[in-house]
Design an enzyme around this catalytic site. Structure first.
Site, PDB file in Angstrom:
ATOM      1  N   ARG A 146       0.829  -1.211   0.000  1.00 26.03           N
ATOM      2  CA  ARG A 146       0.000   0.000   0.000  1.00 26.03           C
ATOM      3  C   ARG A 146       0.863   1.260   0.000  1.00 26.03           C
ATOM      4  O   ARG A 146       0.533   2.257  -0.632  1.00 26.03           O
ATOM      5  CB  ARG A 146      -0.945   0.006   1.207  1.00 26.03           C
ATOM      6  CG  ARG A 146      -2.138  -0.907   1.056  1.00 26.03           C
ATOM      7  CD  ARG A 146      -3.106  -0.393  -0.006  1.00 26.03           C
ATOM      8  NE  ARG A 146      -4.160  -1.351  -0.298  1.00 26.03           N
ATOM      9  CZ  ARG A 146      -4.122  -2.254  -1.260  1.00 26.03           C
ATOM     10  NH1 ARG A 146      -3.050  -2.336  -2.050  1.00 26.03           N
ATOM     11  NH2 ARG A 146      -5.124  -3.078  -1.472  1.00 26.03           N
ATOM     12  N   GLU A 149       2.037   1.574  -3.389  1.00 25.27           N
ATOM     13  CA  GLU A 149       0.922   2.002  -4.230  1.00 25.27           C
ATOM     14  C   GLU A 149       0.704   3.516  -4.135  1.00 25.27           C
ATOM     15  O   GLU A 149       0.322   4.163  -5.115  1.00 25.27           O
ATOM     16  CB  GLU A 149      -0.349   1.266  -3.802  1.00 25.27           C
ATOM     17  CG  GLU A 149      -1.550   1.481  -4.695  1.00 25.27           C
ATOM     18  CD  GLU A 149      -2.738   0.672  -4.218  1.00 25.27           C
ATOM     19  OE1 GLU A 149      -3.288  -0.086  -5.041  1.00 25.27           O
ATOM     20  OE2 GLU A 149      -3.111   0.786  -3.038  1.00 25.27           O
ATOM     21  N   SER A 172      15.993  14.259   0.163  1.00 27.18           N
ATOM     22  CA  SER A 172      16.957  13.279   0.655  1.00 27.18           C
ATOM     23  C   SER A 172      16.273  12.200   1.483  1.00 27.18           C
ATOM     24  O   SER A 172      15.339  12.472   2.249  1.00 27.18           O
ATOM     25  CB  SER A 172      18.027  13.963   1.512  1.00 27.18           C
ATOM     26  OG  SER A 172      18.916  13.013   2.059  1.00 27.18           O
TER      27      SER A 172
END
Length: 205
Positions: A146, A149, A172
Site C-alpha cells: 500500500r 501504491e 533526501s
C-alpha cells in the site's frame, strides 16, 4: 377418521417440532460461543508487539534475531524501546532490521533494556548496514504494498508540487526523518506518516 387424524399429525408434527427444537438449541450454542470468546480474551496477551518473520532471517544480519528474540521475551513495543533510546520508533525498528547503524549509546541502552551482553551487541552491530536487501519489488506484503501504491498513484503529483515549491532537485532519504502517528475520530482510526527530508538541488556542471 382416527387413521386420517393420525396421518395428518404425522405430517405436521415434524414441521412444528423441528423449528421449536432448533430455537431451543440456539441459546446453548450461543452460550458456548460467548464462553469461548471470554476464555480467549482472558488468555490474550496484554500487548500486541511486532516479532520477526522467520522467512526474512536469511536476508538479515545476525543482530536481527538477537534483538527481536529479546524484544519478544521482554514483550516490549518499539515505542517503549524508542523511549528508552531517546529516538523515533521507526528509527529503532530500522536498527532491528539492520537498516540503520547503532551508536555506542544505543548499544549500551539496548543492552540494559533487553539484557543482552554489551560485547554481543558490539560485535553484531559493529559493521555498516547493508540497506535495501530485505524488500522485494514490488512488495508482497499487503501493508508495504500500500505504501508502494501511494507512490505509484501520487509519485508524479508529489514531484510536480515539490518542483514548484523547491525547484529542480530531490528530497533526501539520508538527511531524513520519519514518524508514524495514530489519530482517532468518529470515523475510525487513521495512520499518519510524516516524511521529512532535506531538499537537495541538482548541481550544475
Amino acid at each position: 377418521m382416527a387413521a386420517a387424524s393420525s396421518a395428518l399429525s404425522a405430517r405436521i408434527l415434524p414441521r412444528v417440532v423441528a423449528p421449536v427444537a432448533s430455537r431451543l438449541a440456539r441459546p446453548a450454542f450461543s452460550s458456548s460461543i460467548r464462553q469461548f470468546h471470554q476464555s480467549s480474551n482472558m488468555t490474550a496477551p496484554s500487548q500486541s508487539i511486532a516479532t520477526l518473520d522467520s522467512s526474512l532471517v536469511s536476508r538479515l544480519p545476525e543482530s536481527s534475531p538477537t534483538l527481536f528474540e529479546a524484544k519478544k521475551a521482554k514483550n516490549l513495543s518499539f515505542e517503549a524501546i524508542a523511549t528508552k533510546l531517546g529516538r523515533e520508533e521507526v528509527a529503532v525498528a530500522a536498527l532491528f532490521y539492520g537498516q540503520a547503524r547503532a551508536s555506542p549509546e544505543d548499544i549500551k541502552k539496548l543492552s540494559e533494556l533487553l539484557e543482552i551482553p554489551v560485547d554481543t551487541l558490539e560485535t553484531q552491530l559493529s559493521g555498516f548496514p547493508d540497506r535495501g536487501r530485505i524488500l522485494d519489488m514490488p512488495p508482497k506484503d499487503p501493508l508495504i504494498y500500500r505504501l508502494y501504491e501511494i507512490v505509484q498513484n501520487y509519485g508524479y503529483a508529489y514531484k510536480a508540487v515539490l518542483n514548484e515549491k523547491f525547484g529542480d532537485g530531490i528530497m533526501s532519504a539520508i538527511s531524513f526523518s520519519t514518524k508514524v502517528e495514530k489519530e482517532t475520530d468518529d470515523k475510525g482510526e487513521w495512520a499518519k506518516i510524516t516524511l521529512r527530508g532535506k531538499w537537495l538541488p541538482y548541481s550544475r556542471f
